[in-house]
Design a protein around this motif. Structure first.
Motif, PDB file in Angstrom:
ATOM      1  N   GLN A  37      44.057  53.730  43.247  1.00 10.76           N
ATOM      2  CA  GLN A  37      43.665  52.812  42.520  1.00 10.76           C
ATOM      3  C   GLN A  37      44.621  51.540  42.520  1.00 10.76           C
ATOM      4  O   GLN A  37      44.214  50.654  42.378  1.00 10.76           O
ATOM      5  N   GLY A  41      42.934  48.365  43.707  1.00 10.16           N
ATOM      6  CA  GLY A  41      42.958  47.041  42.925  1.00 10.16           C
ATOM      7  C   GLY A  41      43.558  45.993  43.511  1.00 10.16           C
ATOM      8  O   GLY A  41      43.134  44.879  43.183  1.00 10.16           O
ATOM      9  N   VAL A  44      41.184  44.198  45.678  1.00  9.96           N
ATOM     10  CA  VAL A  44      40.128  43.395  44.922  1.00  9.96           C
ATOM     11  C   VAL A  44      40.619  42.087  44.425  1.00  9.96           C
ATOM     12  O   VAL A  44      40.160  40.871  44.574  1.00  9.96           O
ATOM     13  N   TRP A  45      41.821  42.150  43.743  1.00  8.33           N
ATOM     14  CA  TRP A  45      42.236  40.976  43.083  1.00  8.33           C
ATOM     15  C   TRP A  45      42.741  39.885  44.160  1.00  8.33           C
ATOM     16  O   TRP A  45      42.750  38.846  44.015  1.00  8.33           O
ATOM     17  N   VAL A  62      35.879  39.264  37.154  1.00 10.03           N
ATOM     18  CA  VAL A  62      36.370  40.392  38.154  1.00 10.03           C
ATOM     19  C   VAL A  62      37.930  40.312  38.222  1.00 10.03           C
ATOM     20  O   VAL A  62      38.603  41.273  38.590  1.00 10.03           O
ATOM     21  N   SER A  66      40.369  43.273  37.654  1.00 13.61           N
ATOM     22  CA  SER A  66      41.006  43.753  38.581  1.00 13.61           C
ATOM     23  C   SER A  66      42.576  43.751  38.221  1.00 13.61           C
ATOM     24  O   SER A  66      43.580  44.760  38.448  1.00 13.61           O
ATOM     25  N   TRP A  70      45.278  46.844  37.607  1.00 13.24           N
ATOM     26  CA  TRP A  70      46.299  46.997  38.566  1.00 13.24           C
ATOM     27  C   TRP A  70      47.667  47.000  37.929  1.00 13.24           C
ATOM     28  O   TRP A  70      48.375  48.143  38.156  1.00 13.24           O
ATOM     29  N   TYR A 108      35.232  48.225  35.226  1.00 12.18           N
ATOM     30  CA  TYR A 108      34.963  48.098  36.649  1.00 12.18           C
ATOM     31  C   TYR A 108      33.602  48.171  37.008  1.00 12.18           C
ATOM     32  O   TYR A 108      33.240  47.465  38.067  1.00 12.18           O
ATOM     33  N   CYS A 115      30.433  40.959  40.422  1.00 17.52           N
ATOM     34  CA  CYS A 115      30.799  40.506  41.770  1.00 17.52           C
ATOM     35  C   CYS A 115      29.864  40.564  42.874  1.00 17.52           C
ATOM     36  O   CYS A 115      29.568  39.635  43.474  1.00 17.52           O
ATOM     37  N   ALA A 135      35.505  42.125  48.464  1.00 20.76           N
ATOM     38  CA  ALA A 135      35.729  42.438  46.984  1.00 20.76           C
ATOM     39  C   ALA A 135      34.950  43.216  46.433  1.00 20.76           C
ATOM     40  O   ALA A 135      35.172  44.181  45.564  1.00 20.76           O
ATOM     41  N   ALA A 139      35.731  46.907  44.934  1.00 19.66           N
ATOM     42  CA  ALA A 139      35.329  47.198  43.486  1.00 19.66           C
ATOM     43  C   ALA A 139      34.663  48.230  42.966  1.00 19.66           C
ATOM     44  O   ALA A 139      34.898  49.052  42.135  1.00 19.66           O
ATOM     45  N   THR A 142      36.879  51.094  43.927  1.00 21.86           N
ATOM     46  CA  THR A 142      37.816  51.353  42.677  1.00 21.86           C
ATOM     47  C   THR A 142      37.235  51.914  41.682  1.00 21.86           C
ATOM     48  O   THR A 142      37.609  52.637  40.966  1.00 21.86           O
TER      49      THR A 142
END
Length: 173
Positions: A37, A41, A44-45, A62, A66, A70, A108, A115, A135, A139, A142
């Motif tokens: 994770q 994460g 993603v960010w 988003v 994220s 995170w 999420y 997203c 992403a 996502a 995740t």
């Protein structure tokens, strides 16, 4: 705390002792999922941050979800790695972790849908299309890892037929 690593050593986590590193936590399902994770994460960010997310409100949500989860996942990971949860035995950690994972899964889901809906298939010529699509994919992955963590956290919270109140009493009596 029957399903969490370090539950057998619960008496060694008295408030006066120094924190020790629990490497076996990383080999447990919850530890491995927390590491996954944290990595996913971060992907993603960082992918969202590399785009013009400030021009699209959907990516702001988003980015918030994220980055927020995170940071919290890293805090939980450090807490369990250093066995700090044993020093605060009054807190029902399995229940807290289960609620955290359930909330992270739900948020999420909303971040993934937001997203994915914001990535337009006709915009593949834009320079950040690939980052937005990646992403969305990460996502989703995740979100799945948080869902699986919710399942394992639920099993740890239930602890082979006991409930959170009895496991707190029996571990530290």
């Amino acid at each position: 705390m029957a399903g969490l690593p370090g539950a057998a050593r619960a008496r060694s986590g008295s408030p006066g002792t120094a924190p020790t590193l629990d490497g076996t936590f990383l080999c447990s399902p919850l530890g491995g999922l927390m590491c996954a994770q944290a990595v996913l994460g971060l992907l993603v960010w960082s992918l969202i941050a590399a785009t013009t997310y400030h021009l699209h409100a959907a990516y702001g949500w988003v980015m918030f979800v994220s980055l927020f989860f995170w940071i919290l996942t890293l805090l939980f990971l450090v807490t369990y790695l250093l066995q700090l949860q044993l020093k605060f035995y009054v807190i029902p950690w399995p229940l807290v972790l289960m609620i955290y994972n359930a909330v992270a899964t739900v948020l999420y889901i909303s971040a993934f849908v937001t997203c994915a809906a914001a990535v337009h298939p006709t915009s593949w010529r834009q320079w950040d299309y690939n980052r937005r699509a990646a992403a969305s994919f990460f996502a989703c992955v995740t979100m799945i890892t948080y869902g699986v963590s919710t399942f394992f956290s639920f099993r740890a919270w239930k602890g082979l037929g006991s409930n959170a109140a009895t496991s707190q009493v029996t571990d530290h009596a």
